[in-house]
Design a protein around this motif. Sequence first.
Motif, mmCIF file in Angstrom:
data_model
loop_
_atom_site.group_PDB
_atom_site.id
_atom_site.type_symbol
_atom_site.label_atom_id
_atom_site.label_comp_id
_atom_site.label_asym_id
_atom_site.label_seq_id
_atom_site.Cartn_x
_atom_site.Cartn_y
_atom_site.Cartn_z
ATOM 1 N N HIS A 52 35.405 17.565 61.474
ATOM 2 C CA HIS A 52 36.000 16.401 62.149
ATOM 3 C C HIS A 52 36.491 16.792 63.548
ATOM 4 N N SER A 53 37.017 18.007 63.681
ATOM 5 C CA SER A 53 37.522 18.457 64.991
ATOM 6 C C SER A 53 36.386 18.520 66.003
ATOM 7 N N GLU A 54 35.247 19.020 65.560
ATOM 8 C CA GLU A 54 34.111 19.114 66.481
ATOM 9 C C GLU A 54 33.706 17.711 66.948
ATOM 10 N N ALA A 96 25.362 18.807 77.890
ATOM 11 C CA ALA A 96 24.824 19.775 76.924
ATOM 12 C C ALA A 96 25.943 20.283 76.023
ATOM 13 N N LYS A 97 27.111 20.491 76.606
ATOM 14 C CA LYS A 97 28.224 21.027 75.813
ATOM 15 C C LYS A 97 28.672 20.014 74.757
ATOM 16 N N VAL A 98 28.794 18.753 75.196
ATOM 17 C CA VAL A 98 29.261 17.736 74.250
ATOM 18 C C VAL A 98 28.234 17.552 73.125
ATOM 19 N N SER A 124 41.785 18.876 64.535
ATOM 20 C CA SER A 124 42.667 19.721 65.344
ATOM 21 C C SER A 124 43.573 18.911 66.274
ATOM 22 N N SER A 125 44.846 19.299 66.264
ATOM 23 C CA SER A 125 45.881 18.661 67.085
ATOM 24 C C SER A 125 45.490 18.573 68.568
ATOM 25 N N ILE A 126 44.735 19.549 69.045
ATOM 26 C CA ILE A 126 44.448 19.642 70.485
ATOM 27 C C ILE A 126 43.740 18.402 71.024
ATOM 28 N N VAL A 130 40.514 25.837 75.127
ATOM 29 C CA VAL A 130 40.301 25.269 73.787
ATOM 30 C C VAL A 130 39.107 25.944 73.107
ATOM 31 N N ASP A 131 37.999 26.047 73.850
ATOM 32 C CA ASP A 131 36.852 26.758 73.271
ATOM 33 C C ASP A 131 37.178 28.243 73.137
ATOM 34 N N GLY A 132 37.970 28.759 74.079
ATOM 35 C CA GLY A 132 38.379 30.163 73.994
ATOM 36 C C GLY A 132 39.186 30.414 72.721
ATOM 37 N N PHE A 191 46.314 27.285 66.635
ATOM 38 C CA PHE A 191 46.218 28.293 65.565
ATOM 39 C C PHE A 191 47.091 27.957 64.364
ATOM 40 N N GLY A 192 47.851 26.855 64.468
ATOM 41 C CA GLY A 192 48.658 26.427 63.330
ATOM 42 C C GLY A 192 50.037 27.049 63.323
ATOM 43 N N PRO A 193 50.845 26.715 62.303
ATOM 44 C CA PRO A 193 52.240 27.183 62.251
ATOM 45 C C PRO A 193 52.318 28.710 62.129
ATOM 46 N N PHE A 252 54.296 19.878 67.886
ATOM 47 C CA PHE A 252 53.108 20.173 67.071
ATOM 48 C C PHE A 252 53.046 19.261 65.839
ATOM 49 N N TRP A 253 54.151 19.215 65.057
ATOM 50 C CA TRP A 253 54.107 18.424 63.820
ATOM 51 C C TRP A 253 54.015 16.928 64.118
ATOM 52 N N GLY A 254 54.597 16.505 65.242
ATOM 53 C CA GLY A 254 54.474 15.102 65.648
ATOM 54 C C GLY A 254 53.007 14.749 65.849
HETATM 55 N N1 BYC Z 1 45.817 20.766 64.002
HETATM 56 O O1 BYC Z 1 48.895 26.392 56.200
HETATM 57 P P1 BYC Z 1 48.266 26.124 57.508
HETATM 58 C C1 BYC Z 1 36.406 23.177 68.551
HETATM 59 C C2 BYC Z 1 47.641 21.800 59.348
HETATM 60 S S1 BYC Z 1 37.133 22.498 67.189
HETATM 61 C C3 BYC Z 1 45.934 19.947 62.944
HETATM 62 O O2 BYC Z 1 48.375 27.204 58.528
HETATM 63 P P2 BYC Z 1 45.393 26.579 57.381
HETATM 64 C C4 BYC Z 1 36.017 22.358 69.687
HETATM 65 C C5 BYC Z 1 46.804 22.420 58.237
HETATM 66 O O3 BYC Z 1 45.584 21.754 58.114
HETATM 67 C C6 BYC Z 1 37.876 23.875 66.380
HETATM 68 N N2 BYC Z 1 46.430 20.359 61.742
HETATM 69 O O4 BYC Z 1 46.728 25.712 57.286
HETATM 70 C C7 BYC Z 1 35.426 21.123 69.531
HETATM 71 C C8 BYC Z 1 47.727 22.231 57.051
HETATM 72 O O5 BYC Z 1 47.683 20.879 56.605
HETATM 73 P P3 BYC Z 1 46.912 20.439 55.228
HETATM 74 C C9 BYC Z 1 38.661 23.542 65.201
HETATM 75 C C10 BYC Z 1 46.777 21.656 61.648
HETATM 76 O O6 BYC Z 1 44.252 25.703 57.040
HETATM 77 C C11 BYC Z 1 35.132 20.344 70.633
HETATM 78 C C12 BYC Z 1 49.093 22.423 57.656
HETATM 79 O O7 BYC Z 1 48.971 22.166 59.034
HETATM 80 N N3 BYC Z 1 38.782 24.782 64.455
HETATM 81 O O8 BYC Z 1 36.230 24.334 68.543
HETATM 82 O O9 BYC Z 1 45.551 27.855 56.639
HETATM 83 C C13 BYC Z 1 35.395 20.780 71.936
HETATM 84 C C14 BYC Z 1 49.634 23.830 57.452
HETATM 85 O O10 BYC Z 1 48.856 24.796 58.165
HETATM 86 C C15 BYC Z 1 46.641 22.556 62.715
HETATM 87 C C16 BYC Z 1 38.999 24.829 63.121
HETATM 88 O O11 BYC Z 1 39.159 23.821 62.494
HETATM 89 C C17 BYC Z 1 46.158 22.065 63.942
HETATM 90 N N4 BYC Z 1 46.016 22.835 65.026
HETATM 91 O O12 BYC Z 1 45.298 27.001 58.932
HETATM 92 C C18 BYC Z 1 35.960 22.032 72.091
HETATM 93 C C19 BYC Z 1 38.978 26.222 62.509
HETATM 94 N N5 BYC Z 1 47.084 23.767 62.312
HETATM 95 O O13 BYC Z 1 45.432 20.610 55.508
HETATM 96 C C20 BYC Z 1 36.239 22.853 70.981
HETATM 97 C C21 BYC Z 1 39.037 26.208 60.998
HETATM 98 C C22 BYC Z 1 47.471 23.634 61.038
HETATM 99 O O14 BYC Z 1 47.397 21.347 54.179
HETATM 100 N N6 BYC Z 1 40.354 25.992 60.500
HETATM 101 N N7 BYC Z 1 47.294 22.358 60.644
HETATM 102 O O15 BYC Z 1 47.291 18.993 55.036
HETATM 103 C C23 BYC Z 1 41.304 26.976 60.424
HETATM 104 O O16 BYC Z 1 41.095 28.105 60.836
HETATM 105 C C24 BYC Z 1 42.607 26.627 59.768
HETATM 106 O O17 BYC Z 1 42.421 25.463 59.002
HETATM 107 C C25 BYC Z 1 43.797 26.438 60.755
HETATM 108 C C26 BYC Z 1 45.056 26.046 59.946
HETATM 109 C C27 BYC Z 1 44.083 27.740 61.479
HETATM 110 C C28 BYC Z 1 43.514 25.333 61.761
#
Ligand code: BYC
Length: 304
Positions: free
Chosen positions: A39-41, A66-68, A104-106, A124-126, A194-196, A263-265
Amino acid sequence: MQEQLFQKKIDAEQKIEPKDWMPDGYRSHLIRQISQHAHSEIIGMQPEGNWITRAPSLRAKMILLAKVQDEAGHGLYLYSACETLGISRDELNSQLHQGKAKYSSIFNYPTLSWADMGAIGWLVDGAAIVNQVSLQKTSYGPYSRGMVKICKEESFHQRQGYEIMSEMANGTKEQKEMAQDALNRFWWPSIMMFGPHDSDSPRTGNAMKWKIKRKTNDELRQDFIDKTVAQAELIGLKIPDPDLKWNEERSSYDFGEINWDEFWGVVNGNGPCNEQRLNHHIKAHEDGEWVRKAAKAYAEKQNS
Ligand code: BYC
């Protein structure tokens, strides 16, 4: 017994494949994380898509397009990987639309100037690369293989963003100010990606035990900061953190306190663009209904 064998396999660094036995918790953990990632992508295409029609040159426009498109491809690899766990694409979309699945929150921050295209690519991509390089070694086979492909494209994305920032930072006074302003607005949200902190991350325990995650949120965040500071210095931009300081003992940067209320907001739906992003996705999904119907009818005809 089955669970012990499963853990043994994980500990021996063997990949888990779709038809292998896996605990329900492992399956649901992966569905949550991979779908969130997918979904984030897809939602991540919106902030950059906003600037395609206003790119400052044909070259810049082609690169951004191309990037999008690449982001759409990443989403599709990830949805496919997620479907191997026994959930349908329809269900994943409906979880997103009902607010049950996160992204992703970003991507809930607006893109106000062309320099934001630079900041997104660079930061963000970094940040995404730092995370995804470690996820190449994740224990679930389809997710791991998807990450290998995605990382190759992601490093091109990071470079195109850094190129925009570098050109603007070395351009006119106004361009440099725009680049610095984009860095000021995207720095903190990028390190929130990177999350909490590990101590407040409920998912990290199982994720590390099952080797879904190979590094913790704080380890990845630190890696990203340590890599990025020198890149900012090289192009004469200043990271907006007065507490950022090299720590000899740790061979790493110390940095300031993250605003976790913000962040949590944002995670809980109250960021500047949450509503807009989700509504846009729902509308595009509804508008695309006829395409799905036509594709399905065509496939049925071919198979009859
Ligand atoms: N945003 O226990 P935690 C891209 C949530 S897109 C929102 O640390 P976890 C790109 C978390 O889901 C790249 N929510 O969780 C595209 C959890 O809630 P739930 C996206 C967040 O999973 C277009 C709660 O907080 N990358 O590259 O161990 C253009 C507690 O967190 C966030 C990925 O998705 C956040 N930032 O660690 C450019 C990478 N952070 O689900 C670029 C894959 C935390 O329990 N995902 N939460 O309700 C991961 O590596 C991990 O899921 C996370 C969070 C590090 C994000």
